[in-house]
Design an enzyme around this catalytic site. Sequence first.
Site, short mmCIF file in Angstrom:
data_model
loop_
_atom_site.label_atom_id
_atom_site.label_comp_id
_atom_site.label_asym_id
_atom_site.label_seq_id
_atom_site.Cartn_x
_atom_site.Cartn_y
_atom_site.Cartn_z
N ARG A 236 -10.18 -0.13 0.92
CA ARG A 236 -11.07 0.76 1.67
C ARG A 236 -12.24 -0.04 2.23
NH1 ARG A 236 -7.34 3.67 1.88
NH2 ARG A 236 -7.15 5.82 1.14
N GLU A 265 -13.77 4.65 10.42
CA GLU A 265 -12.44 4.66 11.05
C GLU A 265 -12.29 5.91 11.90
OE1 GLU A 265 -9.47 4.16 8.03
OE2 GLU A 265 -10.24 2.21 7.43
N HIS A 284 -5.60 0.27 9.75
CA HIS A 284 -5.28 1.09 8.55
C HIS A 284 -3.84 1.59 8.61
CE1 HIS A 284 -7.14 3.79 5.23
NE2 HIS A 284 -5.86 3.57 4.98
N1 LIG Z 1 -4.31 0.37 3.72
C1 LIG Z 1 -3.58 1.40 3.34
O1 LIG Z 1 -2.87 1.99 4.15
C2 LIG Z 1 -3.61 1.84 1.91
C3 LIG Z 1 -2.48 2.46 1.40
C4 LIG Z 1 -2.48 2.82 0.04
C5 LIG Z 1 -3.62 2.62 -0.73
N2 LIG Z 1 -4.70 2.05 -0.17
C6 LIG Z 1 -5.90 1.80 -1.01
O2 LIG Z 1 -5.52 0.95 -2.09
C7 LIG Z 1 -6.03 1.49 -3.31
C8 LIG Z 1 -5.10 1.11 -4.45
O3 LIG Z 1 -3.89 1.79 -4.28
P1 LIG Z 1 -2.77 1.80 -5.44
O4 LIG Z 1 -1.68 2.65 -4.90
O5 LIG Z 1 -2.52 0.44 -5.92
O6 LIG Z 1 -3.54 2.64 -6.55
P2 LIG Z 1 -3.36 2.59 -8.12
O7 LIG Z 1 -4.04 3.79 -8.65
O8 LIG Z 1 -1.93 2.36 -8.49
O9 LIG Z 1 -4.17 1.27 -8.54
C9 LIG Z 1 -5.56 1.18 -8.47
C10 LIG Z 1 -6.00 0.27 -9.61
O10 LIG Z 1 -7.38 0.00 -9.44
C11 LIG Z 1 -7.97 -0.02 -10.73
N3 LIG Z 1 -9.41 0.18 -10.62
C12 LIG Z 1 -10.11 1.33 -10.59
N4 LIG Z 1 -11.41 1.07 -10.42
C13 LIG Z 1 -11.53 -0.28 -10.36
C14 LIG Z 1 -12.63 -1.17 -10.19
N5 LIG Z 1 -13.88 -0.72 -10.06
N6 LIG Z 1 -12.38 -2.50 -10.18
C15 LIG Z 1 -11.12 -2.96 -10.31
N7 LIG Z 1 -10.03 -2.17 -10.47
C16 LIG Z 1 -10.26 -0.86 -10.49
C17 LIG Z 1 -7.24 1.07 -11.50
O11 LIG Z 1 -7.34 0.85 -12.90
C18 LIG Z 1 -5.82 0.90 -11.00
O12 LIG Z 1 -5.07 0.04 -11.83
C19 LIG Z 1 -6.12 3.01 -3.06
O13 LIG Z 1 -7.12 3.60 -3.85
C20 LIG Z 1 -6.47 3.08 -1.59
O14 LIG Z 1 -7.87 3.07 -1.43
C21 LIG Z 1 -4.73 1.66 1.12
O1 LIG Z 2 -4.49 5.80 0.55
C1 LIG Z 2 -3.46 5.59 1.18
O2 LIG Z 2 -2.33 5.69 0.66
C2 LIG Z 2 -3.56 5.15 2.58
O3 LIG Z 2 -4.82 5.16 3.08
C3 LIG Z 2 -2.50 5.66 3.46
O4 LIG Z 2 -2.56 6.98 3.64
P1 LIG Z 2 -2.26 7.58 5.12
O5 LIG Z 2 -1.47 6.56 5.86
O6 LIG Z 2 -1.52 8.85 4.91
O7 LIG Z 2 -3.60 7.76 5.72
#
Ligand SMILES: NC(=O)c1ccc[n+]([C@@H]2O[C@H](COP(=O)([O-])OP(=O)(O)OC[C@H]3O[C@@H](n4cnc5c(N)ncnc54)[C@H](O)[C@@H]3O)[C@@H](O)[C@H]2O)c1
Ligand SMILES: O=C(O)[C@H](O)COP(=O)(O)O
Length: 317
Positions: A236, A265, A284
């Site tokens: 994020r 965004e 994104h």
């Molecule tokens: N760019 C994209 O399209 C996209 C897509 C999916 C997720 N994301 C982002 O990636 C993040 C992670 O996704 P995920 O599916 O791996 O989630 P997840 O819940 O599987 O993993 C997140 C991990 O972060 C850890 N965590 C929580 N707070 C923390 C901190 N302060 N410092 C370090 N670690 C911490 C948690 O313990 C967990 O293991 C989401 O929260 C989202 O913001 C972005």
């Molecule tokens: O948190 C997520 O998984 C991502 O930001 C992707 O979600 P979206 O593509 O549906 O916005």
Amino acid sequence: MNSAATGKPAIVVTAADLAPEALALLQNFELVFAGKTPTESDIVALCRKHDPVAIIVRYSKVGAAAMDAAPALRVISKHGSGTDTIDKTAAVERGIQVVAAVGVNASAVAEQALALLLACAKSVVGLDERMRAGHWDKSTHKSLELGGKTIGLIGLGAIGQRLAAMVHGLNMRVIGFDPYAKNLPGHIENVSLDTIWSEADVVSMHCPLTDENRGMINATTLAQCKQGVILVNTARGGLVDEDALLQAVRSGHVQAAGLDSFAVEPMPAGHPFQQEPRIILSPHIGGVTSAAYVNMGVAAANNVLDVLTREGARRQA
Ligand SMILES: NC(=O)c1ccc[n+]([C@@H]2O[C@H](COP(=O)([O-])OP(=O)(O)OC[C@H]3O[C@@H](n4cnc5c(N)ncnc54)[C@H](O)[C@@H]3O)[C@@H](O)[C@H]2O)c1
Ligand SMILES: O=C(O)[C@H](O)COP(=O)(O)O
């Protein structure tokens, strides 16, 4: 509440569409799509008009105002993993469940993080532009070799662990910081944040955005990083102080950055990142491969159905 027109309960979707596989699961609902770039007040207005039982969240914030505009609302379901745009405290206070589709886009995002990392280390975009302009930089260019280097992953959940497996295959040393991670595979060392800053040649962000870690990549922590560090952020934008990153890239302390998420965004026109060739940008889309788009929609729809079924069963009991 049931729609007067269709007699079906409404679901507001904060996007323009859902995968056909997700639509098929939600045939018994009236789906109200908010469009490509809905604002928070658009969502409030749709909630007031349709009183949905569920909101499927892709874009825009969903706060207390939307919840209060929808007395029938039972569940807010994230189309994806990160729930930072949903006011979870307000939802708990109102007995509304917040659910997320964690893991279904993990491979997609880990691949995007790897693509951004390789683009940074190998100057993929810059070399392509130079060649198109007629240059042949073979005698002057040197890429960074990732094998043998250390990557520091902040967040070791679904995405962090997928990326760890990928870069382990590149012969990188993998260290990570995650205060909650358990049962990590042997190729990941869970270390302190100080160790990440001092030992990582690459820092890659994979944790949720919370009030506690907003701006954790800032002038102070960047200064603690190794000279020439690469930053990848597919998590994020709010995790990174963008001004501090820009200064650190311009000074050369950060060699390059690969970013898929931004403080605001869509990224506003004229953003200074657009002028910085060593910052590689993607809008994104990390979680949006064709397969992951279907999987996110299906998981978001199933999560809605699960909560509504459980609520229905609880009411009947
Ligand atoms: N760019 C994209 O399209 C996209 C897509 C999916 C997720 N994301 C982002 O990636 C993040 C992670 O996704 P995920 O599916 O791996 O989630 P997840 O819940 O599987 O993993 C997140 C991990 O972060 C850890 N965590 C929580 N707070 C923390 C901190 N302060 N410092 C370090 N670690 C911490 C948690 O313990 C967990 O293991 C989401 O929260 C989202 O913001 C972005
Ligand atoms: O948190 C997520 O998984 C991502 O930001 C992707 O979600 P979206 O593509 O549906 O916005």
